[in-house]
Design an enzyme around this catalytic site. Structure first.
Site, PDB file in Angstrom:
ATOM      1  N   LYS A  42       0.852  -1.193   0.000  1.00 41.43           N
ATOM      2  CA  LYS A  42       0.000   0.000   0.000  1.00 41.43           C
ATOM      3  C   LYS A  42       0.888   1.243   0.000  1.00 41.43           C
ATOM      4  O   LYS A  42       1.898   1.294   0.720  1.00 41.43           O
ATOM      5  CB  LYS A  42      -0.909  -0.028   1.231  1.00 41.43           C
ATOM      6  CG  LYS A  42      -1.961   1.069   1.264  1.00 41.43           C
ATOM      7  CD  LYS A  42      -2.878   0.911   2.479  1.00 41.43           C
ATOM      8  CE  LYS A  42      -3.947   1.979   2.539  1.00 41.43           C
ATOM      9  NZ  LYS A  42      -4.818   1.843   3.738  1.00 41.43           N
ATOM     10  N   SER A  68      -9.690   1.925   2.786  1.00 44.01           N
ATOM     11  CA  SER A  68      -8.833   2.646   1.885  1.00 44.01           C
ATOM     12  C   SER A  68      -7.797   1.774   1.155  1.00 44.01           C
ATOM     13  O   SER A  68      -7.221   2.228   0.172  1.00 44.01           O
ATOM     14  CB  SER A  68      -8.095   3.743   2.650  1.00 44.01           C
ATOM     15  OG  SER A  68      -7.256   3.193   3.638  1.00 44.01           O
ATOM     16  N   SER A  75      -9.831  -0.433   6.982  1.00 40.00           N
ATOM     17  CA  SER A  75      -9.260  -0.342   5.637  1.00 40.00           C
ATOM     18  C   SER A  75      -8.566  -1.593   5.119  1.00 40.00           C
ATOM     19  O   SER A  75      -8.230  -1.646   3.942  1.00 40.00           O
ATOM     20  CB  SER A  75      -8.274   0.815   5.567  1.00 40.00           C
ATOM     21  OG  SER A  75      -8.993   2.005   5.398  1.00 40.00           O
TER      22      SER A  75
END
Ligand code: GLN
Length: 489
Positions: free
Chosen positions: A78, A153, A177
């Site tokens: 990420k 996210s 997330s």
């Protein structure tokens, strides 16, 4: 090859059935086929990944695979975890092109374990969002239905794993997330206990909530990654000095007789009936595997959204004050004095949702409002933590939906931030309480075939029970094996 789990890849590499270069090339071929549709990545590191794969192959040939549990395995990261050889932008204009001067501790650990780093995955800007639509670059699309969001996210990581554009990925979870995008994309995601995994080099959103964790195709892979990621780090004073178990060994722990707490507040009107059915069927399956259920109560659930968004915004407003146009990152060219340089840099560098959070957070911390909002939020946080402690007197783990709804359509909630926040209802409590929580696929909706996630929440530092139960479920079901069909594959 790109469809392999981490464990399968490891086996194949060690037995010499394929090389890491071949495996990594297969992953990049898959990226070439599907990435234009999915948009899971914001940065691809083809050259360095192939170099790392070559090094891994040499090490394997020299018999050096022992002590390097991820040797030659292609993973995605990420884009808010610092890497010194790739940009780290948090999908924000503010950090466009920013390359961190150091590796995060988790990256150091992955490199030491021999992993191949494919690239950085898309996300909501600074991890603020539930759909990956708040990315400055582009939205990511759900591989199961390209008109729908992958969740957020960590939507890029979830979509990359689901679309076989990597074998596994790292995400971060401040309020859901890792788990919610895992649920939306039909993969496995674990938010570890707060303090289990070092946050050093994780760009801060809300420091008392943030945790890094694995996003994988199976629970067994999540355990393997946890063995690499977990552990005390002197560079993160909130990382816990607790013993790290062998999570892989925990997979085969007996689960018979475990008491599953079913929180009645999680099964009410806001829950979509089909999601409820899949989760109830999954609970019935767990019972058939020897576990029992008890009803428990988490009475403060209704306050979780308000408490989380007050506290997380407060922490974000403080953390994001470092982006001032001076030290690093974006600086507005349209300024003629220091103050307007600060103001314009922040105005032009941050997206709309990030600004909304900074304003909300600054407001709840301001004198006159601090007691009414921030302090009260902290008190509610304690009540929610106490709810879990009480529930765990009667059960060993808690089972619930991960999200009240499956993946929604792009654009469906972008005009209504409150609706976006409310959809986080089932994941926020685990962050407020600091407990570990796992999301695993448990089937799909009838009409659209959209994945549904089952959430398992545990006691502090008891990831092992979650992994054991999740693994037993996956040994006896096939939901985690379903993959989306993308054009060109
Ligand atoms: N959706 C939540 C938010 O927008 C959680 C995000 C996260 O876990 N990073 O804050």
């Amino acid at each position: 090859m790109h469809r392999a789990t981490v464990l399968e890849a490891r086996q194949g590499l060690r037995e010499g059935r394929f090389t890491s270069v071949e495996l990594t090339e297969a992953v990049f071929r898959q990226i070439d086929r599907v990435e234009a549709q999915v948009g899971a990545y914001v940065h691809l590191a083809r050259e360095s990944a192939l170099q790392q794969a070559k090094n891994a192959d040499e090490k394997i040939a020299a018999g050096g695979a022992e002590g390097a549990p991820l040797l030659g395995v292609p993973l995605a990261i990420k884009d808010l975890i610092c890497t010194e050889d790739q940009p780290t932008t948090c999908a924000s204009r503010f950090l466009d092109g920013f390359v961190a001067p150091y590796d995060a501790t988790v990256i150091k650990r992955l490199r030491a374990a021999g992993a191949v780093l494919v690239g950085k995955t898309n996300m909501d800007e600074f991890a603020m969002g539930s759909s990956t639509e708040n990315s400055w670059k582009h939205p990511t699309r759900n591989p199961w239905d390209l008109d729908r969001v992958p969740g957020g996210s960590s939507g890029g990581s979830a979509a990359a794993v689901a679309a076989n554009e990597c074998l596994a990925a790292l995400g971060s979870d401040t309020g859901g997330s890792i788990r919610q995008p895992a649920a939306f994309c039909g993969i496995t995601g674990l938010k570890p206990t707060y303090g289990r995994v070092s946050r050093f080099g994780l760009v801060a959103f809300a420091s008392s909530f943030d945790q890094i964790g694995p996003m994988t195709k199976t629970v067994a892979d999540a355990a393997l990654l946890m063995n690499v990621l977990a552990g005390h780090d002197p560079m993160d004073s909130t990382s816990a000095s607790v013993a790290v178990p062998d999570f892989t060994q925990a997979l085969d722990r007996p689960v018979k007789g475990l008491r599953l707490g079913v929180p009645k507040e999680y099964f009410t009107s806001g829950l979509m009936p089909e999601v409820a059915s899949r989760v109830e069927e999954a609970i019935a399956k767990l019972k058939s595997l020897g576990m029992e259920t008890v009803e428990v109560s988490l009475p403060h659930l209704d306050y979780a959204v308000a408490a989380y968004y007050i506290l997380a915004c407060a922490e974000a407003s403080t953390n994001l004050s470092r982006y001032d146009g001076v030290k690093y990152g974006f600086r507005s060219p349209h300024s003629d004095d220091l103050l307007s340089m600060y103001q314009n840099s922040r105005e032009e560098g941050f997206g709309e949702e990030v600004k909304r959070r900074i304003i909300l957070g600054t407001f709840v911390l301001s004198s006159g409002y601090y007691d009414a909002y921030y302090l009260k939020g902290q008190k509610v946080r304690t009540l929610i933590k106490n709810d879990f402690e009480k529930a765990y007197e009667a059960c060993d783990l808690i089972v619930a939906p991960t999200s009240p709804i499956p993946a929604f359509r792009l654009g469906e909630k972008t005009d209504d931030p409150l609706q976006m926040y409310l959809a986080d209802i089932y994941t926020l409590s685990a962050n407020l309480a600091g407990i570990p929580a796992l999301s695993i696929p448990c089937g799909g909706t009838d009409a659209e075939g959209l994945p549904v996630g089952l959430q398992l929440m545990g006691r502090h530092f008891d990831e092992e029970t979650l992994l054991a139960v999740g693994h037993r479920f996956q040994e006896n079901t096939r939901f985690h094996l379903a993959t989306p069909a993308l054009a060109g594959e």
